[in-house]
Design a protein around this motif. Structure first.
Motif, PDB file in Angstrom:
ATOM      1  N   PRO A  91     -24.869  14.807  50.132  1.00  0.00           N
ATOM      2  CA  PRO A  91     -24.238  15.925  50.757  1.00  0.00           C
ATOM      3  C   PRO A  91     -23.152  16.759  50.265  1.00  0.00           C
ATOM      4  O   PRO A  91     -22.637  16.219  49.516  1.00  0.00           O
ATOM      5  CB  PRO A  91     -23.855  15.230  52.049  1.00  0.00           C
ATOM      6  N   LYS A  92     -23.340  18.197  50.259  1.00  0.00           N
ATOM      7  CA  LYS A  92     -22.389  18.794  49.695  1.00  0.00           C
ATOM      8  C   LYS A  92     -20.778  18.641  49.864  1.00  0.00           C
ATOM      9  O   LYS A  92     -20.077  19.061  49.645  1.00  0.00           O
ATOM     10  CB  LYS A  92     -22.526  20.238  49.547  1.00  0.00           C
ATOM     11  N   ARG A  93     -20.717  18.320  51.380  1.00  0.00           N
ATOM     12  CA  ARG A  93     -19.528  17.873  51.744  1.00  0.00           C
ATOM     13  C   ARG A  93     -18.873  16.652  51.789  1.00  0.00           C
ATOM     14  O   ARG A  93     -17.873  16.275  52.385  1.00  0.00           O
ATOM     15  CB  ARG A  93     -19.248  18.408  53.210  1.00  0.00           C
ATOM     16  N   GLU A  94     -19.200  15.969  50.789  1.00  0.00           N
ATOM     17  CA  GLU A  94     -18.917  14.249  50.658  1.00  0.00           C
ATOM     18  C   GLU A  94     -18.618  14.240  49.129  1.00  0.00           C
ATOM     19  O   GLU A  94     -19.025  14.607  48.116  1.00  0.00           O
ATOM     20  CB  GLU A  94     -19.918  13.442  51.073  1.00  0.00           C
ATOM     21  N   ALA A  95     -17.372  13.756  48.827  1.00  0.00           N
ATOM     22  CA  ALA A  95     -16.705  13.530  47.471  1.00  0.00           C
ATOM     23  C   ALA A  95     -17.800  12.794  46.715  1.00  0.00           C
ATOM     24  O   ALA A  95     -17.624  12.994  45.323  1.00  0.00           O
ATOM     25  CB  ALA A  95     -15.191  13.055  47.560  1.00  0.00           C
ATOM     26  N   ARG A  96     -18.216  11.768  47.142  1.00  0.00           N
ATOM     27  CA  ARG A  96     -19.199  11.019  46.359  1.00  0.00           C
ATOM     28  C   ARG A  96     -20.306  11.637  45.657  1.00  0.00           C
ATOM     29  O   ARG A  96     -20.945  11.274  44.699  1.00  0.00           O
ATOM     30  CB  ARG A  96     -19.724   9.769  47.312  1.00  0.00           C
ATOM     31  N   SER A  97     -20.557  12.724  46.331  1.00  0.00           N
ATOM     32  CA  SER A  97     -21.575  13.495  45.760  1.00  0.00           C
ATOM     33  C   SER A  97     -21.363  14.074  44.333  1.00  0.00           C
ATOM     34  O   SER A  97     -22.089  14.239  43.358  1.00  0.00           O
ATOM     35  CB  SER A  97     -22.281  14.635  46.774  1.00  0.00           C
ATOM     36  N   TYR A  98     -20.074  14.405  44.519  1.00  0.00           N
ATOM     37  CA  TYR A  98     -19.514  15.301  43.133  1.00  0.00           C
ATOM     38  C   TYR A  98     -19.175  14.225  42.054  1.00  0.00           C
ATOM     39  O   TYR A  98     -19.432  14.456  41.062  1.00  0.00           O
ATOM     40  CB  TYR A  98     -18.132  15.974  43.536  1.00  0.00           C
ATOM     41  N   ALA A  99     -18.831  12.829  42.585  1.00  0.00           N
ATOM     42  CA  ALA A  99     -18.745  12.066  41.537  1.00  0.00           C
ATOM     43  C   ALA A  99     -20.168  11.463  40.923  1.00  0.00           C
ATOM     44  O   ALA A  99     -20.195  11.287  39.774  1.00  0.00           O
ATOM     45  CB  ALA A  99     -18.256  10.664  42.290  1.00  0.00           C
ATOM     46  N   ALA A 100     -21.214  11.385  41.858  1.00  0.00           N
ATOM     47  CA  ALA A 100     -22.613  11.331  41.369  1.00  0.00           C
ATOM     48  C   ALA A 100     -22.943  12.246  40.140  1.00  0.00           C
ATOM     49  O   ALA A 100     -23.550  12.204  39.241  1.00  0.00           O
ATOM     50  CB  ALA A 100     -23.659  11.139  42.389  1.00  0.00           C
ATOM     51  N   ILE A 101     -22.666  13.642  40.613  1.00  0.00           N
ATOM     52  CA  ILE A 101     -22.882  14.734  39.590  1.00  0.00           C
ATOM     53  C   ILE A 101     -22.319  14.568  38.486  1.00  0.00           C
ATOM     54  O   ILE A 101     -22.934  14.768  37.165  1.00  0.00           O
ATOM     55  CB  ILE A 101     -22.716  15.970  40.286  1.00  0.00           C
ATOM     56  N   ALA A 102     -20.898  14.174  38.430  1.00  0.00           N
ATOM     57  CA  ALA A 102     -20.194  13.880  37.132  1.00  0.00           C
ATOM     58  C   ALA A 102     -20.857  12.940  36.188  1.00  0.00           C
ATOM     59  O   ALA A 102     -20.956  13.178  35.238  1.00  0.00           O
ATOM     60  CB  ALA A 102     -18.642  13.716  37.542  1.00  0.00           C
ATOM     61  N   GLU A 103     -21.528  11.906  36.840  1.00  0.00           N
ATOM     62  CA  GLU A 103     -21.968  11.037  36.099  1.00  0.00           C
ATOM     63  C   GLU A 103     -23.266  11.367  35.692  1.00  0.00           C
ATOM     64  O   GLU A 103     -23.724  11.338  34.413  1.00  0.00           O
ATOM     65  CB  GLU A 103     -22.397   9.660  36.959  1.00  0.00           C
TER      66      GLU A 103
ATOM     67  N   ASP B  67     -13.197  21.411  49.107  1.00  0.00           N
ATOM     68  CA  ASP B  67     -12.437  19.998  49.481  1.00  0.00           C
ATOM     69  C   ASP B  67     -12.982  18.630  49.078  1.00  0.00           C
ATOM     70  O   ASP B  67     -12.401  18.059  48.323  1.00  0.00           O
ATOM     71  CB  ASP B  67     -11.978  19.866  50.968  1.00  0.00           C
ATOM     72  N   ALA B  68     -14.168  18.880  49.082  1.00  0.00           N
ATOM     73  CA  ALA B  68     -15.089  17.444  48.787  1.00  0.00           C
ATOM     74  C   ALA B  68     -14.685  17.212  47.355  1.00  0.00           C
ATOM     75  O   ALA B  68     -14.687  16.147  46.408  1.00  0.00           O
ATOM     76  CB  ALA B  68     -16.447  17.547  49.099  1.00  0.00           C
ATOM     77  N   ALA B  69     -15.103  18.375  46.686  1.00  0.00           N
ATOM     78  CA  ALA B  69     -15.039  18.470  45.055  1.00  0.00           C
ATOM     79  C   ALA B  69     -13.583  17.912  44.775  1.00  0.00           C
ATOM     80  O   ALA B  69     -13.354  17.246  43.616  1.00  0.00           O
ATOM     81  CB  ALA B  69     -15.355  19.731  44.482  1.00  0.00           C
ATOM     82  N   ALA B  70     -12.613  18.638  45.246  1.00  0.00           N
ATOM     83  CA  ALA B  70     -11.380  18.453  44.934  1.00  0.00           C
ATOM     84  C   ALA B  70     -10.742  17.040  45.180  1.00  0.00           C
ATOM     85  O   ALA B  70      -9.914  16.394  44.281  1.00  0.00           O
ATOM     86  CB  ALA B  70     -10.194  19.378  45.689  1.00  0.00           C
TER      87      ALA B  70
END
Length: 241
Positions: free
Chosen positions: A167-179, A200-203
Motif C-alpha cells: 500500500p502506498k500509505r504504509e512505510a513498509r512499502s517504501y522499505a520494500a522498494i528500497a530493497e 508521510d509514509a515515505a518519510a
C-alpha cells in the motif's frame, strides 16, 4: 511554493496520477475506457491466471459466492471505481485492458508540460528513476510506451505497484522498494507525490520527499506539513549522488 530545493540522490521515485499526469487523465480517460470492457475482458480470458486470480480476490473481498456472475463481479468493480478504491484486483484488470488499449492505439498518455523535459534531463544526468503507482506495473509500462512525447519507458529502471511493494500509505512499502532498488541509504532516495499521506509514509521509511501541489489538482490546497511542496518538477533540482 516555488523552491523545491536541490537534492543529491541515488534514486528518484515518482508517483503518476496528480504528479506526472493530470488526475483527469486517469479518472476520466482511462477509467472510462476500462469501465465497459471489464466484463467482456473477464469473459474472454477465463484461463488467464491474472484474470482468474483477480476474479477470485474480488469474490472473496466482496463476499460473493463462487457462482457469482460476471455482471455481479463487474458491479463490484464499478463501485470500487466510483469510490476510487485502490483495490489490487481492479488495478490488475484495468492494467490488462489499458495495455491492450495502448497497443491498439486507442490510448495515448499526456503528461504535465514540465514532466517530460525534466525527466529527460535527469535521465541524461544519469539519475536513476523508478515509478511507484497504485496502477499495475503492466499498466504503468503501457502508459509510458505510448505518449504524446513518444516512448518513455527507457527513462525508468524499475516499476512498483501495490502487488510488488504494498500500500502506498504504509512505510513498509517504501522499505520494500528500497530493497528492490538495491538497498540505497534511505536519505538518498527522493519520493515525489501529490498525496501528503504517501509522503508521510515515505518519510517514515527515511526517504526524502517533495509534494506536488499542482493548480487545479485534488491536492493543490492540501496541507503538506513538513514536506516541501512545489507546483512543477521544474522547481526541483536533482543530481546523482
Amino acid at each position: 511554493m516555488t523552491d523545491g530545493g536541490t537534492y543529491k540522490v541515488d534514486w528518484v521515485v515518482l508517483d503518476i496520477e496528480g504528479t506526472l499526469m493530470p488526475t483527469s487523465g486517469v479518472h476520466v480517460v482511462l477509467y472510462d475506457y476500462a469501465r465497459p470492457r471489464l466484463g467482456p475482458w473477464i469473459d474472454a480470458h477465463p484461463a488467464d491466471p491474472v484474470v482468474a486470480g483477480a476474479v477470485a480476490d474480488i469474490r472473496a473481498d466482496a463476499g460473493l459466492p463462487e457462482t457469482a456472475t460476471t455482471a455481479e463481479i463487474v458491479a463490484v468493480l464499478h463501485g470500487w471505481m466510483d469510490a476510487d478504491r485502490k483495490a489490487t484486483p481492479l488495478k490488475a484488470l484495468q492494467g490488462l485492458i489499458w495495455q491492450r488499449g495502448y497497443a491498439d492505439g486507442d490510448l495515448v498518455s499526456e503528461y504535465f508540460p514540465d514532466v517530460v523535459p525534466r525527466l529527460r534531463e535527469w535521465h541524461a544526468a544519469d539519475v536513476p528513476m523508478a515509478i511507484f503507482s497504485s496502477g499495475s506495473v503492466a499498466g504503468q509500462i503501457a502508459s509510458f510506451s505510448s505518449t504524446t512525447d513518444g516512448d518513455l519507458t527507457g527513462l525508468f529502471r524499475h516499476h512498483f505497484d501495490t502487488v510488488n511493494a504494498g500500500p502506498k500509505r504504509e512505510a513498509r512499502s517504501y522499505a520494500a522498494i528500497a530493497e528492490g532498488l538495491g538497498g540505497p541509504a534511505p536519505d538518498r532516495v527522493l519520493f515525489l507525490s501529490d498525496v501528503p499521506a504517501e509522503l508521510d509514509a515515505a518519510a517514515e521509511a527515511g526517504w526524502r520527499t517533495v509534494g506536488l501541489a499542482r493548480p487545479g489538482e485534488p491536492y493543490a490546497g492540501a496541507d503538506f506539513g513538513g514536506h516541501r511542496a512545489v507546483e512543477s518538477l521544474a522547481d526541483i533540482e536533482v543530481t546523482r549522488a
